[in-house]
Design a protein around this motif. Structure first.
Motif, PDB file in Angstrom:
ATOM      1  N   ARG A 151     106.460 154.613   7.042  1.00 44.12           N
ATOM      2  CA  ARG A 151     105.686 154.190   8.151  1.00 44.12           C
ATOM      3  C   ARG A 151     106.610 153.090   9.005  1.00 44.12           C
ATOM      4  NH1 ARG A 151     100.682 151.897   8.968  1.00 44.12           N
ATOM      5  NH2 ARG A 151     100.595 151.895  11.379  1.00 44.12           N
ATOM      6  N   VAL A 177     104.977 140.494  14.609  1.00 46.10           N
ATOM      7  CA  VAL A 177     104.554 141.264  15.876  1.00 46.10           C
ATOM      8  C   VAL A 177     103.075 141.737  15.938  1.00 46.10           C
ATOM      9  CG1 VAL A 177     105.159 143.315  16.972  1.00 46.10           C
ATOM     10  CG2 VAL A 177     106.972 141.941  16.013  1.00 46.10           C
ATOM     11  N   TYR A 179      98.641 145.425  24.447  1.00 48.86           N
ATOM     12  CA  TYR A 179     100.129 144.990  24.634  1.00 48.86           C
ATOM     13  C   TYR A 179     100.570 144.631  23.314  1.00 48.86           C
ATOM     14  CZ  TYR A 179     104.214 143.449  27.313  1.00 48.86           C
ATOM     15  OH  TYR A 179     105.441 143.246  27.624  1.00 48.86           O
ATOM     16  N   SER A 180     101.919 144.523  23.170  1.00 53.83           N
ATOM     17  CA  SER A 180     102.136 144.246  21.875  1.00 53.83           C
ATOM     18  C   SER A 180     103.247 142.934  22.159  1.00 53.83           C
ATOM     19  CB  SER A 180     103.312 145.183  21.350  1.00 53.83           C
ATOM     20  OG  SER A 180     102.621 146.573  21.049  1.00 53.83           O
ATOM     21  N   GLN A 216     107.377 147.190  29.014  1.00 51.91           N
ATOM     22  CA  GLN A 216     107.007 147.841  27.822  1.00 51.91           C
ATOM     23  C   GLN A 216     105.658 148.946  28.261  1.00 51.91           C
ATOM     24  OE1 GLN A 216     103.636 146.306  24.580  1.00 51.91           O
ATOM     25  NE2 GLN A 216     105.569 145.047  24.435  1.00 51.91           N
ATOM     26  N   GLN A 268      94.287 149.994  23.533  1.00 45.43           N
ATOM     27  CA  GLN A 268      95.523 149.121  23.392  1.00 45.43           C
ATOM     28  C   GLN A 268      95.973 148.215  24.538  1.00 45.43           C
ATOM     29  OE1 GLN A 268      99.936 149.800  22.594  1.00 45.43           O
ATOM     30  NE2 GLN A 268      98.969 150.728  20.895  1.00 45.43           N
ATOM     31  N   GLY A 324      91.970 139.267  13.707  1.00 47.42           N
ATOM     32  CA  GLY A 324      93.077 140.183  13.559  1.00 47.42           C
ATOM     33  C   GLY A 324      93.720 140.044  12.240  1.00 47.42           C
ATOM     34  N   TYR A 368     103.924 151.366  25.427  1.00 48.57           N
ATOM     35  CA  TYR A 368     103.011 151.231  24.453  1.00 48.57           C
ATOM     36  C   TYR A 368     103.440 151.468  23.151  1.00 48.57           C
ATOM     37  CZ  TYR A 368      98.278 153.173  22.955  1.00 48.57           C
ATOM     38  OH  TYR A 368      96.978 153.376  22.506  1.00 48.57           O
ATOM     39  N   SER A 369     102.429 151.213  22.281  1.00 47.11           N
ATOM     40  CA  SER A 369     103.160 150.996  20.542  1.00 47.11           C
ATOM     41  C   SER A 369     102.351 152.320  19.974  1.00 47.11           C
ATOM     42  CB  SER A 369     102.710 149.628  20.162  1.00 47.11           C
ATOM     43  OG  SER A 369     103.525 148.861  20.886  1.00 47.11           O
ATOM     44  N   VAL A 371     100.263 143.836  17.838  1.00 48.08           N
ATOM     45  CA  VAL A 371      99.842 144.721  18.569  1.00 48.08           C
ATOM     46  C   VAL A 371      98.304 144.483  18.906  1.00 48.08           C
ATOM     47  CG1 VAL A 371      99.411 147.252  19.181  1.00 48.08           C
ATOM     48  CG2 VAL A 371     101.233 146.489  17.391  1.00 48.08           C
ATOM     49  N   GLY A 423     101.619 154.046  16.655  1.00 49.03           N
ATOM     50  CA  GLY A 423     101.639 153.663  15.107  1.00 49.03           C
ATOM     51  C   GLY A 423     100.942 154.519  14.167  1.00 49.03           C
ATOM     52  N   GLU A 424     100.732 155.687  14.533  1.00 45.76           N
ATOM     53  CA  GLU A 424     100.201 156.750  13.547  1.00 45.76           C
ATOM     54  C   GLU A 424     100.920 156.664  12.293  1.00 45.76           C
ATOM     55  OE1 GLU A 424      97.223 158.314  13.544  1.00 45.76           O
ATOM     56  OE2 GLU A 424      97.149 156.899  15.492  1.00 45.76           O
ATOM     57  N   PRO A 425     100.421 156.665  10.907  1.00 43.41           N
ATOM     58  CA  PRO A 425     101.026 156.499   9.817  1.00 43.41           C
ATOM     59  C   PRO A 425     101.987 157.713   9.560  1.00 43.41           C
ATOM     60  CG  PRO A 425      98.567 156.125   9.449  1.00 43.41           C
ATOM     61  CD  PRO A 425      98.783 156.271  10.964  1.00 43.41           C
ATOM     62  N   GLY A 441      96.686 153.513  10.716  1.00 41.11           N
ATOM     63  CA  GLY A 441      96.898 153.563  12.356  1.00 41.11           C
ATOM     64  C   GLY A 441      96.576 152.211  12.901  1.00 41.11           C
ATOM     65  N   LEU A 442      97.190 151.913  13.972  1.00 36.59           N
ATOM     66  CA  LEU A 442      97.135 150.910  14.700  1.00 36.59           C
ATOM     67  C   LEU A 442      95.818 150.703  15.071  1.00 36.59           C
ATOM     68  CD1 LEU A 442     100.457 150.646  16.712  1.00 36.59           C
ATOM     69  CD2 LEU A 442      99.857 149.303  14.683  1.00 36.59           C
ATOM     70  N   GLU A 443      95.271 151.747  15.910  1.00 39.60           N
ATOM     71  CA  GLU A 443      93.843 151.599  16.295  1.00 39.60           C
ATOM     72  C   GLU A 443      92.948 151.444  15.229  1.00 39.60           C
ATOM     73  OE1 GLU A 443      93.038 154.069  19.998  1.00 39.60           O
ATOM     74  OE2 GLU A 443      90.990 154.322  19.344  1.00 39.60           O
ATOM     75  N   TYR A 466      94.612 144.673  21.044  1.00 39.15           N
ATOM     76  CA  TYR A 466      93.615 145.626  21.634  1.00 39.15           C
ATOM     77  C   TYR A 466      92.708 144.640  22.156  1.00 39.15           C
ATOM     78  CZ  TYR A 466      95.666 149.636  18.965  1.00 39.15           C
ATOM     79  OH  TYR A 466      96.681 150.581  18.787  1.00 39.15           O
TER      80      TYR A 466
END
Lengths: 218, 218
Positions: B87, A89, A75-76, B73, A73, A43, B75-76, A91, B78-80, A51-53, A93
DNA sequence: TGACATAGTGTAGACGCGACACTAACTTTG
DNA sequence: CAAAGTTAGTGTCGCGTCTACACTATGTCA
């Protein structure tokens, strides 16, 4: 509104594969750290324009060379004290890698290893909780989706598929009931081919019709 | 490793309640913004020393005065490009508030309103996707958990409970089948009391045995 | 006392799931 | 070439669960 800056946002990826009839997770060993000596999930920090993914997918590719596999995804995790170095924090996957896709990846090295989920070494941060949650989610999804097919290669036998289920669930399944269930999935197809033998009767080979699709069943 | 700093991390909360036989979501109207005129979910930046769920719970309390309700919770996101100002990654939650807990909260005001999920106004950012996902999750959980009980007050009739299911699922259910299903849940209990009438036969009142527990069934 | 309104109840058929044991086909070895 | 070894492959029956479906019960109110 309170706007104190965060230290950082990271993604961590639980990379699963199956080998030697065990469900395994990819771990990285840490050096120079409060957690030196421990292992952790692959990570890292999320760049501002990624983006996160996308970030998780990149982590996966950087560690394993693998891309285009199932990634979801999880959990965060954001307890303030989860990282002793500061507020991070994560996120998380999880990814599923068919064993056949792991050609060049070292199976065990000093800094990278595939550990059985039920025999993990000591993990940094809250990473053991992350792995446990990922395993639970995966096992749950076996029941109501076709997610297990993500572990299969191009062609496979029903016995191989059953073994994947049993490995993930950690319990044996009835052969006839399993085959009944699986043979009328719409997304699985008899190729007609029958070889690839050991020293016994050869098995039929099956193929996934839409390899990247995970269907919800029931 | 890349470590460019993030602009920020936020939580957004999809607060559900049921009133007038509709599933409703709490929305805040925005002023001075690229999204002025739009509505958005209640939410805000996460302070450096606050946990994610703690933060979501505080948002909920600040907007509604309600605490101690179901919060999970979701979902997270996070698209830029999801926030035009910079952001911002959002860890989203959803909360369920029994209508009886909403005494002092304005049902509709200039800056705060309860909107039916199926008739939302224009929402800022990707908040409509968040609401849709929360609604899906809630509907899915009706099938395999006792989450619907989180909308019930201290005592309730089976007809009221059925109405909750129907409202969330958006379809009518068979009365006898519903009662069969629900009456042998372990976590629901006939109080013996029978009143609380309209101008017709009075109904039995039930009670949830462990009000804060959501059980997985099947 | 009759009209009205919601509460409350049971059954029969379809379907899905689990338990369960033997035959089929190939390889290897003596 | 026969026998042993090894995995592939197959069907049924009983049980419980789900669905569809319509009438009686009990209160209020005019």
């Amino acid at each position: 509104m309170t706007e104190r800056q965060l230290t950082g946002l990271a993604t961590d990826v639980v990379v699963f594969t199956i080998s030697e009839h065990r469900l395994r997770v990819l771990l990285v060993s840490r050096s120079r750290d409060p957690y030196a000596g421990c292992w952790s999930l692959p990570g890292g920090m999320v760049p501002i324009d990624e983006g996160l993914e996308e970030c998780a997918s990149r982590m996966l590719r950087e560690k394993t060379g693998v891309h285009g596999v199932y990634l979801e995804q999880l959990y965060s995790f954001g307890e303030p004290e989860r990282d002793p170095r500061g507020r991070v924090v994560s996120v998380s996957y999880y990814a599923l890698v068919p064993p056949g896709r792991l050609q060049g990846v070292a199976l065990n090295g000093d800094t990278l290893g595939w550990w059985p989920v039920d025999q993990l070494p000591e993990l940094a941060f809250d990473h053991d909780a992350i792995v446990r949650m990922a395993h639970q989610r995966l096992a749950a999804k076996l029941e109501y989706s076709t997610i297990a097919l993500q572990f299969m290669g191009e062609r496979f036998t029903l016995s191989e598929l059953q073994s994947v289920y049993e490995t993930i669930l950690g319990e044996p399944l009835d052969k006839r009931n399993f085959r009944k269930r699986v043979r009328n999935l719409p997304c699985i197809e008899d190729t007609g081919e029958r070889f690839r033998a050991g020293k016994h009767r050869p098995a039929r080979l099956f193929r996934v019709t839409r390899p990247h699709r995970v269907e919800i069943i029931k």
